[in-house]
Write a protein that holds these residues in place. Structure first.
Motif, PDB file in Angstrom:
ATOM      1  N   UNK A   1       0.831  -1.202   0.000  1.00  0.00           N
ATOM      2  CA  UNK A   1       0.000   0.000   0.000  1.00  0.00           C
ATOM      3  C   UNK A   1       0.870   1.258   0.000  1.00  0.00           C
ATOM      4  N   UNK A   2       0.705   2.072  -1.036  1.00  0.00           N
ATOM      5  CA  UNK A   2       1.492   3.306  -1.161  1.00  0.00           C
ATOM      6  C   UNK A   2       0.748   4.510  -0.598  1.00  0.00           C
ATOM      7  N   UNK A   3      -0.456   4.262  -0.104  1.00  0.00           N
ATOM      8  CA  UNK A   3      -1.270   5.343   0.472  1.00  0.00           C
ATOM      9  C   UNK A   3      -1.499   5.062   1.954  1.00  0.00           C
ATOM     10  N   UNK A   4      -1.832   6.084   2.707  1.00  0.00           N
ATOM     11  CA  UNK A   4      -2.154   5.835   4.125  1.00  0.00           C
ATOM     12  C   UNK A   4      -3.320   4.860   4.258  1.00  0.00           C
ATOM     13  N   UNK A   5      -3.241   4.049   5.282  1.00  0.00           N
ATOM     14  CA  UNK A   5      -4.311   3.098   5.572  1.00  0.00           C
ATOM     15  C   UNK A   5      -5.260   3.766   6.551  1.00  0.00           C
ATOM     16  N   UNK A   6      -6.519   3.809   6.174  1.00  0.00           N
ATOM     17  CA  UNK A   6      -7.563   4.402   6.999  1.00  0.00           C
ATOM     18  C   UNK A   6      -8.285   3.246   7.689  1.00  0.00           C
ATOM     19  N   UNK A   7      -8.111   3.111   8.996  1.00  0.00           N
ATOM     20  CA  UNK A   7      -8.675   1.985   9.732  1.00  0.00           C
ATOM     21  C   UNK A   7     -10.121   2.298  10.136  1.00  0.00           C
ATOM     22  N   UNK A   8     -11.060   1.662   9.427  1.00  0.00           N
ATOM     23  CA  UNK A   8     -12.491   1.830   9.659  1.00  0.00           C
ATOM     24  C   UNK A   8     -12.905   3.296   9.775  1.00  0.00           C
ATOM     25  N   UNK A   9     -12.269   4.168   9.003  1.00  0.00           N
ATOM     26  CA  UNK A   9     -12.603   5.589   8.968  1.00  0.00           C
ATOM     27  C   UNK A   9     -12.385   6.274  10.326  1.00  0.00           C
ATOM     28  N   UNK A  10     -11.619   5.621  11.205  1.00  0.00           N
ATOM     29  CA  UNK A  10     -11.369   6.167  12.541  1.00  0.00           C
ATOM     30  C   UNK A  10     -10.055   6.926  12.616  1.00  0.00           C
ATOM     31  N   UNK A  11      -9.006   6.353  12.056  1.00  0.00           N
ATOM     32  CA  UNK A  11      -7.687   6.984  12.051  1.00  0.00           C
ATOM     33  C   UNK A  11      -6.885   6.411  10.892  1.00  0.00           C
ATOM     34  N   UNK A  12      -5.857   7.137  10.495  1.00  0.00           N
ATOM     35  CA  UNK A  12      -5.003   6.701   9.390  1.00  0.00           C
ATOM     36  C   UNK A  12      -3.574   6.525   9.872  1.00  0.00           C
ATOM     37  N   UNK A  13      -2.850   5.660   9.170  1.00  0.00           N
ATOM     38  CA  UNK A  13      -1.423   5.505   9.426  1.00  0.00           C
ATOM     39  C   UNK A  13      -0.732   5.102   8.133  1.00  0.00           C
ATOM     40  N   UNK A  14       0.564   5.305   8.116  1.00  0.00           N
ATOM     41  CA  UNK A  14       1.372   4.943   6.954  1.00  0.00           C
ATOM     42  C   UNK A  14       1.249   5.957   5.847  1.00  0.00           C
ATOM     43  N   UNK A  15       1.680   5.620   4.668  1.00  0.00           N
ATOM     44  CA  UNK A  15       2.174   4.307   4.282  1.00  0.00           C
ATOM     45  C   UNK A  15       3.565   4.048   4.847  1.00  0.00           C
ATOM     46  N   UNK A  16       3.928   2.790   4.863  1.00  0.00           N
ATOM     47  CA  UNK A  16       5.245   2.425   5.355  1.00  0.00           C
ATOM     48  C   UNK A  16       6.302   2.964   4.381  1.00  0.00           C
ATOM     49  N   UNK A  17       7.383   3.539   4.889  1.00  0.00           N
ATOM     50  CA  UNK A  17       8.424   4.097   4.003  1.00  0.00           C
ATOM     51  C   UNK A  17       9.307   2.979   3.448  1.00  0.00           C
TER      52      UNK A  17
END
Length: 177
Positions: A109-125
């Protein structure tokens, strides 16, 4: 009357929680048009796909911790050595894929991961070559995963219908011995 062997209630719960989630995760990309109508967009389909994948990863960690603590019941007869080995191998590969699929998904995944529309993290570098390899593994291994899931379910049904043994009831909820 002796109690017949079965998995612990926690193992049964986690199995039956994980199974439909995995089927849904696999289904989401294939039926993106249908699900995007329900969720609002194709991006939301993949938000759900990734969120459920991370959830299954966490459930798998919990499942393995419980399995290491409680073990697994001897549902097959002691003389069914080949079946026991094949069952152990099948379960080991299933667990490996329950880890591999979400991890490779997160890596590619090259984009941030949005966890159930609650918060985002990443993408991993990570380098693009690693992302590309992870995507290839993720997309290719899904077919082996699907076949393994079908084989797993088929063997459970075969044991119940043809062999009439305790393999399937040992994992079914609400079964009283």
């Amino acid at each position: 009357m002796a109690t017949l062997p079965r998995y612990s209630n926690a193992q049964i719960l986690l199995h039956w929680l994980t199974a439909p989630l995995v089927i849904l995760i696999i289904s989401l990309p294939y039926f993106e048009d249908f699900f995007s109508g329900l969720l609002g967009s194709g991006a939301d389909v993949f938000t759900l796909h990734k969120s459920l994948g991370i959830t299954v990863l966490a459930l798998t960690v919990i499942r393995l911790m419980i399995r290491f603590k409680h073990g697994s019941p001897a549902l097959l007869p002691p003389n069914a050595v080949l079946q026991q080995k094949l069952a152990k191998l099948g379960h080991a590969v299933l667990y490996a894929l329950l880890f591999l699929m979400p991890i490779t998904g997160l890596i590619f995944s090259a984009r941030p991961v949005n966890y159930f529309w609650l918060f985002s993290f990443g993408p991993l570098p990570l380098p693009e070559a690693l992302r590309s390899a992870a995507k290839q593994v993720h997309v290719t291994v899904q077919y082996a995963f699907i076949l393994l899931i079908l084989g797993h379910a088929s063997m459970a049904i075969w044991h119940y219908v043809a062999r009439r043994d305790r393999v399937l009831p040992g994992m079914l909820p609400l079964i009283k011995d």
